[in-house]
Design a protein around this motif. Structure first.
Motif, PDB file in Angstrom:
ATOM      1  N   PHE A 149      45.024 -63.426 -13.635  1.00  0.00           N
ATOM      2  CA  PHE A 149      44.549 -64.811 -13.638  1.00  0.00           C
ATOM      3  C   PHE A 149      45.761 -65.716 -13.450  1.00  0.00           C
ATOM      4  N   SER A 150      45.687 -66.606 -12.465  1.00  0.00           N
ATOM      5  CA  SER A 150      46.784 -67.530 -12.205  1.00  0.00           C
ATOM      6  C   SER A 150      46.575 -68.822 -12.987  1.00  0.00           C
ATOM      7  N   MET A 151      47.507 -69.110 -13.858  1.00  0.00           N
ATOM      8  CA  MET A 151      47.452 -70.369 -14.598  1.00  0.00           C
ATOM      9  C   MET A 151      47.730 -71.547 -13.672  1.00  0.00           C
ATOM     10  N   ASP A 152      48.211 -71.261 -12.476  1.00  0.00           N
ATOM     11  CA  ASP A 152      48.531 -72.297 -11.507  1.00  0.00           C
ATOM     12  C   ASP A 152      47.275 -72.795 -10.792  1.00  0.00           C
ATOM     13  N   ASP A 153      46.568 -71.883 -10.110  1.00  0.00           N
ATOM     14  CA  ASP A 153      45.385 -72.311  -9.354  1.00  0.00           C
ATOM     15  C   ASP A 153      44.061 -71.997 -10.042  1.00  0.00           C
ATOM     16  N   LYS A 154      44.125 -71.385 -11.251  1.00  0.00           N
ATOM     17  CA  LYS A 154      42.932 -71.070 -12.050  1.00  0.00           C
ATOM     18  C   LYS A 154      41.979 -70.112 -11.316  1.00  0.00           C
ATOM     19  N   MET A 155      42.553 -69.170 -10.576  1.00  0.00           N
ATOM     20  CA  MET A 155      41.767 -68.171  -9.849  1.00  0.00           C
ATOM     21  C   MET A 155      42.130 -66.786 -10.366  1.00  0.00           C
ATOM     22  N   PHE A 156      41.177 -65.847 -10.256  1.00  0.00           N
ATOM     23  CA  PHE A 156      41.509 -64.461 -10.568  1.00  0.00           C
ATOM     24  C   PHE A 156      41.726 -63.696  -9.268  1.00  0.00           C
ATOM     25  N   TYR A 157      42.589 -62.678  -9.348  1.00  0.00           N
ATOM     26  CA  TYR A 157      42.930 -61.865  -8.192  1.00  0.00           C
ATOM     27  C   TYR A 157      42.852 -60.387  -8.579  1.00  0.00           C
ATOM     28  N   ALA A 158      42.142 -59.615  -7.760  1.00  0.00           N
ATOM     29  CA  ALA A 158      42.017 -58.173  -7.971  1.00  0.00           C
ATOM     30  C   ALA A 158      43.164 -57.485  -7.241  1.00  0.00           C
ATOM     31  N   ILE A 159      43.997 -56.763  -7.985  1.00  0.00           N
ATOM     32  CA  ILE A 159      45.178 -56.139  -7.392  1.00  0.00           C
ATOM     33  C   ILE A 159      45.181 -54.638  -7.659  1.00  0.00           C
ATOM     34  N   ASP A 160      46.080 -53.942  -6.990  1.00  0.00           N
ATOM     35  CA  ASP A 160      46.404 -52.532  -7.221  1.00  0.00           C
ATOM     36  C   ASP A 160      45.258 -51.581  -6.860  1.00  0.00           C
ATOM     37  N   TYR A 161      45.401 -50.978  -5.689  1.00  0.00           N
ATOM     38  CA  TYR A 161      44.412 -50.005  -5.216  1.00  0.00           C
ATOM     39  C   TYR A 161      45.078 -48.649  -4.970  1.00  0.00           C
ATOM     40  N   SER A 162      45.945 -48.274  -5.906  1.00  0.00           N
ATOM     41  CA  SER A 162      46.635 -46.982  -5.793  1.00  0.00           C
ATOM     42  C   SER A 162      45.680 -45.824  -6.025  1.00  0.00           C
ATOM     43  N   ASN A 163      44.769 -45.970  -6.982  1.00  0.00           N
ATOM     44  CA  ASN A 163      43.876 -44.878  -7.389  1.00  0.00           C
ATOM     45  C   ASN A 163      42.461 -45.136  -6.887  1.00  0.00           C
TER      46      ASN A 163
END
Length: 274
Positions: A149-163
């Motif tokens: 969650f970015s405190m800057d733009d108030k958006m969530f981002y789904a990261i990391d697709y290693s597994n």
């Protein structure tokens, strides 16, 4: 492929992650990015996994940071913090890790997701897109550290697709064949309370089932076999040595079959994972 950015400096290593990703500054503007590099501790399939998952995410408008490829070369310098990690033997890193890397843009003021952030989050309705993306690629590793969650733009981002592709520590031709043969399109294990539910549970009460089914249909129309094949065929050529032609065809079949049966997963979600 068009010219790709070069890493000017490795700032630090995220040594809590199994792939030991690096925070780097990219030329020409020293923009920050998190990179995964060849011969990382989890293997070279990680690069392919990240490329395919992010490419699909971009196509379906799932919430991810900008991504791409970059070059790690002999001219890339080490920042003080990264140099200290090497001297303390916190990371095994040398010239074999140079080459074409995967990068995901660094997110400003990012912190691991907590349910309390939902009240100020601007894109909470994108949860279903993350959920459907995880289903399509078989992401079994959606824990709280892999959604920021970015405190800057108030958006969530789904990261990391290693597994992904239902594999915790790397897939191969045999495992892909087995997953295809299972035809497990319910994928109830993705909703398991001991797994991805750590993240999913925070959003669950806000999930709009009509939007889930509607977005699933849009995704099904978008992700044709030809479209998925183009994603796999456009894996950076530097990584072709990490995957066989048979492996590419199996990845296409795996993804296409799951997309074609995406409504089955939606029904599982509607039934609460039962």
């Amino acid at each position: 492929m068009s010219t790709i950015p070069t890493i000017s400096q490795i700032v630090k290593v995220y040594d809590k992650g199994v792939t030991m990703p690096l925070l780097c500054a990219l030329e020409p503007n020293r923009t920050l990015a998190v990179i995964k590099y060849p011969f990382n501790p989890l293997g070279n399939h990680v690069l392919i996994n990240e490329w395919i998952a992010h490419s699909i995410a971009k196509a379906i408008l799932a919430p991810i940071p900008p991504f791409g490829c970059c070059l790690l070369t002999n001219s890339s310098t080490y920042g003080e913090e990264f140099q200290a990690s090497i001297e303390l033997e916190n990371i095994d890193f040398d010239f074999q890790n140079h080459g074409c890397c995967f990068f995901s843009s660094w997110i400003s003021k990012a912190i691991p997701m907590k349910p309390t952030y939902l009240s100020v989050m601007k894109n909470e309705n994108d949860f279903d897109l993350m959920l459907l993306l995880d289903y399509i690629v078989g992401n079994v590793d959606r824990h709280s550290g892999n959604i920021l969650f970015s405190m800057d733009d108030k958006m969530f981002y789904a990261i990391d697709y290693s597994n992904i592709f239902n594999s915790q520590r790397g897939w191969n031709v045999t495992s892909l064949k087995e997953e295809i043969a299972k035809k497990d399109y319910q994928s109830a294990h993705l909703l398991d309370r001991k797994g991805n539910w750590e993240v999913y549970g925070a959003f669950w009460n806000n999930l709009q089932l009509d939007k889930l089914y509607r977005d699933a249909q849009i995704i099904k129309a978008k992700l044709t076999y030809e479209f998925l094949k183009s994603i796999v065929d456009n894996i950076p050529s530097a990584w072709n040595e990490y995957i066989s032609p048979e492996g590419k065809l199996l990845l296409c079949e795996y993804l296409y079959n799951r997309v074609q049966n995406i409504e089955v997963f939606c029904t599982t979600v509607e039934q609460g994972g039962r």
